[in-house]
Design a protein around this motif. Structure first.
Motif, PDB file in Angstrom:
ATOM      1  N   ASP A  80      41.252  31.820  42.211  1.00 36.81           N
ATOM      2  CA  ASP A  80      40.418  30.857  42.941  1.00 36.81           C
ATOM      3  C   ASP A  80      39.780  31.578  44.122  1.00 36.81           C
ATOM      4  OD1 ASP A  80      39.238  28.664  44.142  1.00 36.81           O
ATOM      5  OD2 ASP A  80      41.113  28.043  45.141  1.00 36.81           O
ATOM      6  N   ALA A  81      38.451  31.677  44.106  1.00 34.07           N
ATOM      7  CA  ALA A  81      37.740  32.329  45.211  1.00 34.07           C
ATOM      8  C   ALA A  81      37.315  31.346  46.278  1.00 34.07           C
ATOM      9  CB  ALA A  81      36.511  33.064  44.663  1.00 34.07           C
ATOM     10  N   ARG A 105      30.117  34.285  51.840  1.00 33.88           N
ATOM     11  CA  ARG A 105      29.377  34.885  50.724  1.00 33.88           C
ATOM     12  C   ARG A 105      29.445  36.405  50.782  1.00 33.88           C
ATOM     13  NH1 ARG A 105      23.836  31.205  50.419  1.00 33.88           N
ATOM     14  NH2 ARG A 105      24.883  29.172  50.468  1.00 33.88           N
ATOM     15  N   LEU A 144      32.932  37.716  49.792  1.00 35.39           N
ATOM     16  CA  LEU A 144      33.211  37.645  48.358  1.00 35.39           C
ATOM     17  C   LEU A 144      32.394  38.685  47.592  1.00 35.39           C
ATOM     18  CD1 LEU A 144      34.532  36.333  45.903  1.00 35.39           C
ATOM     19  CD2 LEU A 144      32.651  34.674  45.883  1.00 35.39           C
ATOM     20  N   LEU A 182      32.172  28.589  48.825  1.00 40.03           N
ATOM     21  CA  LEU A 182      31.292  29.365  49.701  1.00 40.03           C
ATOM     22  C   LEU A 182      30.382  28.419  50.473  1.00 40.03           C
ATOM     23  CD1 LEU A 182      30.267  32.244  47.248  1.00 40.03           C
ATOM     24  CD2 LEU A 182      32.226  32.131  48.805  1.00 40.03           C
ATOM     25  N   VAL A 218      34.706  30.082  41.425  1.00 40.17           N
ATOM     26  CA  VAL A 218      34.205  29.948  42.784  1.00 40.17           C
ATOM     27  C   VAL A 218      33.283  28.740  42.845  1.00 40.17           C
ATOM     28  CG1 VAL A 218      32.234  31.479  42.341  1.00 40.17           C
ATOM     29  CG2 VAL A 218      33.019  31.154  44.686  1.00 40.17           C
TER      30      VAL A 218
END
Length: 462
Positions: free
Chosen positions: A363-364, A373, A376, A367, A343
């Motif tokens: 893959d995040a 945020r 996640l 942010l 991330v």
């Protein structure tokens, strides 16, 4: 946040810390609790369980859990001091009552010095039930001393929280009653042992004295006080011996009769009631503590219902910022976790993203907003990764919000590394700012490097 290495919290400890957090928020305002609420909701359970989960997480973060251990240490020290004081005072009363044996012992003065304060305090303890208190000065002194010996600023709300928790089930009187009667039992037991030792090693003469009362009055009073001890096997002087003791009697049988009478009266009206009351209070305490529970009708808990059992999910700022914020901290998640995740945090368009990821590494994204945020973190609370790499741009300053987010992400994964991205081609990196990042991440105790941790994400090692 991982649980510190300590003994597991008991049911009473959990309720106690929850009450302490409620009192703290009543006095100082709402705490920053976004992560605590999220963990409580992820853990599940009814409202009371979620409130406890939230409070225990806040207590670990802000130091109340550690302060509870300090308070317990202070309570043990206060109990030790109380024990020593009880033993010393009992021995002192016995020595003062009998003297050095050079002068005859005035029986009723000796009896008054041995039992007078005890009977007065016992009468006050019984009367206190009528005023709804059921506690004594000795019990309050122990609580005050425990807090002073704790020497922890975070322990300020612990004693009031404990009293409020126990008062709901009317357990304060029984808990402190067991302590007080136990201390008096030690004191009177010490007095009896010293009395027995002195009577066995010294010769004492006994006498009663009066100016306005007749001898028959002392006969009736002595036999009335000695009737119950006589049933327990203690000696009781006859009427002739009592009348003759208006002056010192040298007969050995009279000395022994008066010694047995004095020991019997102190045991029967001093030590025995305190022992029985201490056992009774201990029994009531053990019966009542299983019924302890939170009072969900209190305003402080009512305000948490919407946050911990929301009817709908809301975005945006819910509460005003607190006056002070806790220091950022990291950690690792205990329990089951799977997979690897990368991330990024607030990366600009000049950073090529995402890099080519090995098979099995997720893959995040990047942010940039509060909503991203939150989404996640909610996902990680349900599906925590085994390995998490957090990419940061070291050209930005390591501000408090970014460090707090990194710490929260780290607490959602079993292992975490921070990737400090190299600057774009042709752009230099400020060495001082990079050093600031290193120092900040070292305080979080998180491993960090400027090289890509892709092999570590894929295989779990370098």
């Amino acid at each position: 946040m991982s649980q510190p290495d300590s003994t597991p919290l008991s049911h009473i400890d959990r309720l106690w810390l929850t009450e302490a957090i409620r009192l703290r928020e009543e006095h100082a305002g709402p705490l920053e609790d976004a992560e605590a609420n999220r963990r409580a909701n992820a853990t599940g359970g009814d409202l009371a369980q979620r409130i406890q989960t939230r409070a225990l997480w806040l207590a670990e973060r802000d130091g109340q859990a550690e302060a509870l251990q300090h308070w317990r240490q202070g309570a043990r020290l206060a109990g030790l001091l109380l024990t020593l004081l009880a033993l010393a005072s009992g021995a002192g009363l016995a020595v003062a009552a009998l003297g050095d044996g050079q002068r005859p012992v005035n029986l009723f003065w000796a009896l008054g010095s041995l039992l007078g304060l005890h009977l007065l305090m016992l009468f006050g303890w019984v009367l206190s039930f009528g005023f709804g208190r059921g506690t004594s000065l000795l019990g309050r002194f122990w609580l005050w001393t425990s807090g002073k010996l704790a020497r922890d600023a975070q322990a300020a709300h612990l004693a009031p929280a404990l009293l409020l928790l126990l008062q709901r089930q009317r357990l304060t009187r029984w808990a402190l009653g067991a302590l007080v009667h136990g201390a008096w039992s030690l004191s009177l037991g010490s007095a009896l042992l010293v009395l027995l030792l002195l009577l066995a090693t010294r010769r004492y003469g006994f006498v009663w004295e009066t100016t306005i009362l007749g001898s028959d009055t002392f006969v009736v009073l002595t036999q009335a006080l000695g009737a119950l001890p006589a049933l327990l096997g203690f000696s009781l002087p006859d009427a002739e011996t009592i009348r003759a003791s208006s002056s010192v009697v040298s007969a050995e049988a009279a000395r022994q009769a008066w010694s047995g009478w004095l020991l019997g009266v102190v045991f029967t009206y001093g030590l025995l009631p305190r022992l029985l009351l201490g056992l009774f209070c201990g029994w009531r305490w053990s019966q009542g503590r299983t019924r302890l529970a939170l009072d969900l009708g209190l305003p402080g808990y009512g305000l948490l219902r919407e946050r911990l059992q929301p009817a709908s999910e809301r975005l945006g700022v819910c509460d005003a910022a607190p006056a002070t914020l806790p220091a950022p901290h990291a950690g690792q998640r205990d329990g089951e976790s799977h997979g690897a995740l990368l991330v990024g945090i607030e990366l600009d368009d000049r950073q090529p993203w995402p890099p080519a990821l090995p098979r099995g590494v997720g893959d995040a994204g990047v942010l940039d907003s509060r909503e991203q945020r939150q989404r996640l973190l909610d996902q990680l609370s349900r599906f925590p990764p085994q390995r998490l790499a957090v990419a940061c741009d070291p050209r930005r300053s390591p501000d408090r919000g970014t460090l707090a987010l990194i710490g929260e992400l780290a607490r959602s994964a079993a292992q975490t590394r921070v990737w400090l991205l190299p600057p774009p081609a042709g752009e230099a990196l400020d060495s001082q700012r990079l050093e600031d990042w290193h120092q900040a991440l070292d305080r979080l105790a998180l491993p960090h490097a400027q090289g890509a941790p892709l092999r570590w994400l894929e295989r779990g090692h370098d």
